[in-house]
Design a protein around this motif. Sequence first.
Motif, PDB file in Angstrom:
ATOM      1  N   ARG A 101       3.362  33.674 -27.917  1.00  0.00           N
ATOM      2  CA  ARG A 101       3.281  32.294 -27.436  1.00  0.00           C
ATOM      3  C   ARG A 101       3.663  32.305 -25.951  1.00  0.00           C
ATOM      4  O   ARG A 101       4.324  33.220 -25.472  1.00  0.00           O
ATOM      5  CB  ARG A 101       4.214  31.365 -28.216  1.00  0.00           C
ATOM      6  CG  ARG A 101       4.033  31.427 -29.728  1.00  0.00           C
ATOM      7  CD  ARG A 101       4.918  30.411 -30.440  1.00  0.00           C
ATOM      8  NE  ARG A 101       4.523  29.051 -30.137  1.00  0.00           N
ATOM      9  CZ  ARG A 101       3.568  28.359 -30.782  1.00  0.00           C
ATOM     10  NH1 ARG A 101       2.897  28.943 -31.776  1.00  0.00           N
ATOM     11  NH2 ARG A 101       3.273  27.128 -30.463  1.00  0.00           N
ATOM     12  N   VAL A 128       2.054  24.519 -22.734  1.00  0.00           N
ATOM     13  CA  VAL A 128       2.269  25.945 -22.969  1.00  0.00           C
ATOM     14  C   VAL A 128       3.759  26.231 -23.168  1.00  0.00           C
ATOM     15  O   VAL A 128       4.607  25.718 -22.428  1.00  0.00           O
ATOM     16  CB  VAL A 128       1.722  26.779 -21.788  1.00  0.00           C
ATOM     17  CG1 VAL A 128       2.029  28.268 -21.998  1.00  0.00           C
ATOM     18  CG2 VAL A 128       0.219  26.573 -21.637  1.00  0.00           C
ATOM     19  N   GLU A 147       1.315  23.641 -16.372  1.00  0.00           N
ATOM     20  CA  GLU A 147       0.888  23.970 -17.724  1.00  0.00           C
ATOM     21  C   GLU A 147       2.015  23.854 -18.748  1.00  0.00           C
ATOM     22  O   GLU A 147       1.779  23.986 -19.950  1.00  0.00           O
ATOM     23  CB  GLU A 147       0.312  25.386 -17.751  1.00  0.00           C
ATOM     24  CG  GLU A 147      -0.967  25.569 -16.953  1.00  0.00           C
ATOM     25  CD  GLU A 147      -2.126  24.766 -17.544  1.00  0.00           C
ATOM     26  OE1 GLU A 147      -2.093  24.440 -18.760  1.00  0.00           O
ATOM     27  OE2 GLU A 147      -3.054  24.439 -16.791  1.00  0.00           O
TER      28      GLU A 147
END
Length: 512
Positions: free
Chosen positions: A255, A269, A265
């Motif tokens: 991840r 994210v 992001e």
Amino acid sequence: MSHEQQGSRLIQSRRTLLTTGAAAATLFSPGLAFAASGDMSAIRKAAEQGYGASVKRIQDWIALPSIAAEDRDMDKGADYMMALARDAGFQQIEKVPTDGYPGVFATLDVGAKRWMGIYFMYDVKQYDPAEWSSPPLEAQVVDKPGFGKVIVGRGAVNQKGPEATFLAALHAIRAAGRKLPVNLVLICEGEEEIGSPHFRQIVTRPNVLAALKKCEGVVIPAGWQSPSDGGVTVNLGAKGVIEFELIASGAKWGRGPKTDIHSSEKARVDSPAWRLVQALQSLVSPDGNTPVVDGYFEKVRPLTAREKELLALAGRQLSEADAKKALGVEHWIDDLSWDKALERLASQPTMNIEGLVAGYTGPGGKTVLPGRAVAKIDSRLVPNQTMEDSVAKIRAHLDKRGFQDVEVKVSGGYDPTETDENSRLIKAELNTYKRLGAKTTIYPRLAGSWPGAVFTSAPVNLPAGQFGLGHGSGAHAPNEYYVIESSNPKVEGLVGATMSYVDFLYEIAAIR
């Protein structure tokens, strides 16, 4: 105060003991006969005459930095250590290969009845020249207010200054035409500053182990006199240590990004840096002061009644104000009293963050979401913890909480060490300090660490500790220094420190 004055002061101190009947009766120890034999004055004169060479020996050694963490000059450092040993009179000298960097093993056999082990390290910590008042490899002699003339340089007190001072004692004995009172075994490594990961390989080589088995014990030279009262501490052990990194990365986690990406992001994210923060927080109590790793305290041995007694005595002998001033702190954890702070220092394992690195750390901002984050950590261990068991518990603790992806990368470490208060080694240290007039505190356990457990545990099984007069400070920090000419009448300079090692070797030779 000049080095000649240093020597004169200690000579007078000893003469007072030797000529005062009551004092002599009270402070008599086996080594006193040697001290009174006339050897000491001749050796001291040689030490004074060799002062310039002794200073240069320290400076030249500092000029060659062997830094294991940077793979810098390690073979050169071992070769230089061998040359120093040869120059000091050691007869059999060899470079000892390991799976890491080499060590040095040497013996000096004068046909004496007893043998003494000496531990050296030839490596030093990293440094940033921009943080220093003078270049860290120039070993400049400067005037330090309240201390006198000092050598400033990386390794000045940790450990090249004290080690070179021990070598100066051997030079002085030889220059005075006297015979060394004990035989010596020198064991040296180049990886102490990265946790001595291969030191056991050196010590357990058959010829090294056989030589150590003859010894009364092992000491590492030290220069830790208190500038406030000249006092020294005799430690009956030291904490162990694990040095390791925790690493969180998008690549391992599966991840978050595999490399740094734009911080915008973050809205969609995952962040390996925050992942690391969460893993770190799981290791300690909310205030960060107590490890909460599952089972971490299972093997911790509580302080014994004698250790508590020694700590209470230390609390009366040592200055809390001096300790706080030296550390630059105003409060202990939880605003503990001085006595409780000393108990905690000696008895508690720790989990400390040495450094955190993730993403951009230069001037200004750089809006990135880091793909990798690293925490450099050390954990200090107390009896009966072991490095192996503690590492396994840290790994299991993280796995149980879902942090299987967070890497635990161990770089070095070793177990705690303990030495019997009634051993000849400790008695010799106490007798020598007492004879030299140094205020002495017996302390159950050094809060710092050194690889003494390799000596105190099987298969060596010897008492081990630190010894030496003199003063220096700043280990691992900018402007590290070692006093060579003391302006403080309570602290020895280079000549006085040199003579403390001479006196100690005489004591070891005779103590029953």
